[in-house]
Write a protein that holds these residues in place. Structure first.
Motif, mmCIF file in Angstrom:
data_model
loop_
_atom_site.group_PDB
_atom_site.id
_atom_site.type_symbol
_atom_site.label_atom_id
_atom_site.label_comp_id
_atom_site.label_asym_id
_atom_site.label_seq_id
_atom_site.Cartn_x
_atom_site.Cartn_y
_atom_site.Cartn_z
ATOM 1 N N PHE A 60 0.825 -1.202 0.000
ATOM 2 C CA PHE A 60 0.000 0.000 0.000
ATOM 3 C C PHE A 60 0.861 1.254 0.000
ATOM 4 C CE2 PHE A 60 -2.162 3.445 2.305
ATOM 5 C CZ PHE A 60 -3.219 3.655 1.426
ATOM 6 N N ILE A 61 0.628 2.122 -0.970
ATOM 7 C CA ILE A 61 1.330 3.410 -1.046
ATOM 8 C C ILE A 61 0.275 4.517 -0.943
ATOM 9 C CG2 ILE A 61 2.905 4.854 -2.381
ATOM 10 C CD1 ILE A 61 4.117 2.167 -1.643
ATOM 11 N N PRO A 62 0.383 5.411 0.042
ATOM 12 C CA PRO A 62 -0.634 6.460 0.220
ATOM 13 C C PRO A 62 -0.453 7.613 -0.776
ATOM 14 C CG PRO A 62 1.096 6.735 1.831
ATOM 15 C CD PRO A 62 1.444 5.487 1.058
ATOM 16 N N ARG A 63 -1.478 8.460 -0.847
ATOM 17 C CA ARG A 63 -1.398 9.643 -1.713
ATOM 18 C C ARG A 63 -0.519 10.725 -1.094
ATOM 19 N NH1 ARG A 63 -7.473 11.300 -2.936
ATOM 20 N NH2 ARG A 63 -7.617 10.738 -0.723
ATOM 21 N N GLU A 64 -0.500 10.771 0.252
ATOM 22 C CA GLU A 64 0.302 11.767 0.956
ATOM 23 C C GLU A 64 1.110 11.114 2.064
ATOM 24 O OE1 GLU A 64 -2.516 15.788 0.586
ATOM 25 O OE2 GLU A 64 -2.079 14.909 2.551
ATOM 26 N N VAL A 65 2.322 11.620 2.263
ATOM 27 C CA VAL A 65 3.162 11.200 3.384
ATOM 28 C C VAL A 65 3.538 12.459 4.160
ATOM 29 C CG1 VAL A 65 5.282 10.054 4.119
ATOM 30 C CG2 VAL A 65 4.096 9.256 2.073
ATOM 31 N N TRP A 66 3.149 12.518 5.422
ATOM 32 C CA TRP A 66 3.433 13.695 6.251
ATOM 33 C C TRP A 66 4.737 13.478 7.017
ATOM 34 C CZ3 TRP A 66 -2.052 13.835 8.895
ATOM 35 C CH2 TRP A 66 -3.031 14.046 7.909
ATOM 36 N N VAL A 67 5.628 14.434 6.959
ATOM 37 C CA VAL A 67 6.928 14.347 7.642
ATOM 38 C C VAL A 67 7.171 15.622 8.427
ATOM 39 C CG1 VAL A 67 7.947 12.755 5.970
ATOM 40 C CG2 VAL A 67 8.125 15.206 5.575
ATOM 41 N N GLN A 68 8.096 15.553 9.396
ATOM 42 C CA GLN A 68 8.390 16.706 10.244
ATOM 43 C C GLN A 68 9.214 17.764 9.523
ATOM 44 O OE1 GLN A 68 10.044 14.136 13.448
ATOM 45 N NE2 GLN A 68 8.909 15.473 14.835
ATOM 46 N N GLN A 69 10.053 17.324 8.579
ATOM 47 C CA GLN A 69 10.956 18.270 7.909
ATOM 48 C C GLN A 69 11.408 17.676 6.580
ATOM 49 O OE1 GLN A 69 13.675 18.114 11.211
ATOM 50 N NE2 GLN A 69 15.200 16.992 10.014
ATOM 51 N N LYS B 158 0.484 23.593 10.862
ATOM 52 C CA LYS B 158 -0.522 23.945 11.863
ATOM 53 C C LYS B 158 -1.704 22.990 11.765
ATOM 54 C CE LYS B 158 -2.668 27.349 8.753
ATOM 55 N NZ LYS B 158 -3.085 28.750 8.580
ATOM 56 N N GLY B 159 -2.560 23.052 12.761
ATOM 57 C CA GLY B 159 -3.804 22.292 12.742
ATOM 58 C C GLY B 159 -3.634 20.819 13.063
ATOM 59 N N GLN B 160 -4.613 20.029 12.655
ATOM 60 C CA GLN B 160 -4.666 18.611 13.012
ATOM 61 C C GLN B 160 -3.492 17.822 12.429
ATOM 62 O OE1 GLN B 160 -8.065 16.462 11.529
ATOM 63 N NE2 GLN B 160 -7.839 14.803 13.007
ATOM 64 N N LYS B 161 -3.109 18.155 11.191
ATOM 65 C CA LYS B 161 -1.994 17.435 10.561
ATOM 66 C C LYS B 161 -0.711 17.602 11.383
ATOM 67 C CE LYS B 161 -3.591 17.539 5.753
ATOM 68 N NZ LYS B 161 -3.262 17.962 4.370
ATOM 69 N N GLU B 162 -0.448 18.825 11.828
ATOM 70 C CA GLU B 162 0.758 19.059 12.625
ATOM 71 C C GLU B 162 0.694 18.279 13.937
ATOM 72 O OE1 GLU B 162 3.479 22.792 14.190
ATOM 73 O OE2 GLU B 162 1.295 22.965 14.224
ATOM 74 N N ARG B 163 -0.503 18.259 14.564
ATOM 75 C CA ARG B 163 -0.660 17.531 15.831
ATOM 76 C C ARG B 163 -0.449 16.022 15.630
ATOM 77 N NH1 ARG B 163 -4.754 21.443 16.509
ATOM 78 N NH2 ARG B 163 -6.393 20.001 15.833
ATOM 79 N N LEU B 164 -0.899 15.511 14.488
ATOM 80 C CA LEU B 164 -0.723 14.075 14.218
ATOM 81 C C LEU B 164 0.756 13.718 14.018
ATOM 82 C CD1 LEU B 164 -3.780 13.331 11.908
ATOM 83 C CD2 LEU B 164 -3.326 12.339 14.153
ATOM 84 N N VAL B 165 1.479 14.598 13.329
ATOM 85 C CA VAL B 165 2.918 14.350 13.144
ATOM 86 C C VAL B 165 3.643 14.413 14.489
ATOM 87 C CG1 VAL B 165 5.040 15.247 12.115
ATOM 88 C CG2 VAL B 165 2.971 15.079 10.738
#
Length: 247
Positions: free
Chosen positions: A14-23, A50-57
């Motif tokens: 499984f490869i997602p559409r987005e990958v969230w990283v800290q930097q 900011k927001g929920q995405k930042e809190r999840l990371v």
């Protein structure tokens, strides 16, 4: 982060559409292209600010620290079993700085199709990328001593010639066999001007590692120290398995 992402997504379908990283990380663009190719659709990296995405990371980072903290004691116990056992082997044999052990075995059927194996342990763990196999040449019949001499000569000749596949120098050699096998190893090392200690590994009637054998034929019992006994036994079994498998 980059190393982890490449390792993780190389092993999952499984490869997602987005990958969230800290930097940002090195080769982020190239990794994104690779993931896009694997998915068949565009994949992008997002660095939430900011927001929920930042809190999840941030939560992912906290979870990573929590796992590391919980595993710290487990890691220490593993090091005692591996690096600690390696240090005890050196102390038991009167050697210092034993980090890399190379072990050798010969396998054949009544002297035919003889092969040799070289197994490597570093810091108490198998280093499988450094394992090597040898087809015995020119030796006729079931002559383990001549076969071992050939294998060791080829291994250390390539070391002295600067072959990158054999460029590591062992701190200790273990030979599957008794005093005669060890003396063959010592003769090869002496001829090549290499000061590397060598010992044989002998088994009891139940095919368990019983002792190490010094070049002078003296047996050194290892059963009194469980960590040494377990490590040497594991090395001998692994060396034999690798030789048989290749044969």
């Amino acid at each position: 982060i980059g190393s982890f992402i490449k390792q993780f997504y190389a092993g999952t379908p499984f490869i997602p559409r987005e990958v969230w990283v800290q930097q940002e990380f090195e080769e982020m663009g190239l990794v994104g292209q690779w993931l896009t190719k694997r998915r068949g659709q565009n994949v992008k990296f997002v660095i939430p600010k900011k927001g929920q995405k930042e809190r999840l990371v941030e939560l992912a980072a906290k979870n990573a620290l929590l796992v590391l903290s919980q595993d710290k004691e487990k890691i220490k116990r593993e090091e005692l079993k591996t690096i600690g056992a390696m240090n005890q082997v050196g102390e038991w044999l009167g050697l210092s700085g034993v980090k890399r052990i190379e072990a050798f075995d010969i396998s054949n059927i009544s002297g035919f199709e003889s092969v040799g194996s070289m197994v490597v342990y570093e810091d108490g763990r198998p280093r499988r990328n450094d394992y090597r196999k040898f087809k015995i040449k020119t030796v006729q019949g079931p002559n383990d001593y001549a076969s071992m001499e050939q294998v060791l000569t080829r291994r250390f000749r390539r070391y002295l010639d600067g072959d990158e596949k054999f460029n590591a120098r062992p701190d200790l050699l273990l030979i599957d066999g008794g005093g005669n096998h060890v003396r063959v190893a010592c003769r090869v090392l002496e001829t090549m001007g290499l000061d590397i200690p060598a010992f044989g590994m002998v088994k009891d009637d139940r095919h368990r590692t019983r002792a190490l054998v010094a070049p002078d034929g003296r047996e050194i019992g290892i059963q009194a120290i469980p960590a040494v006994f377990a490590l040497i036994g594991q090395i001998q079994e692994e060396t034999h398995r690798f030789a048989i498998e290749f044969h």
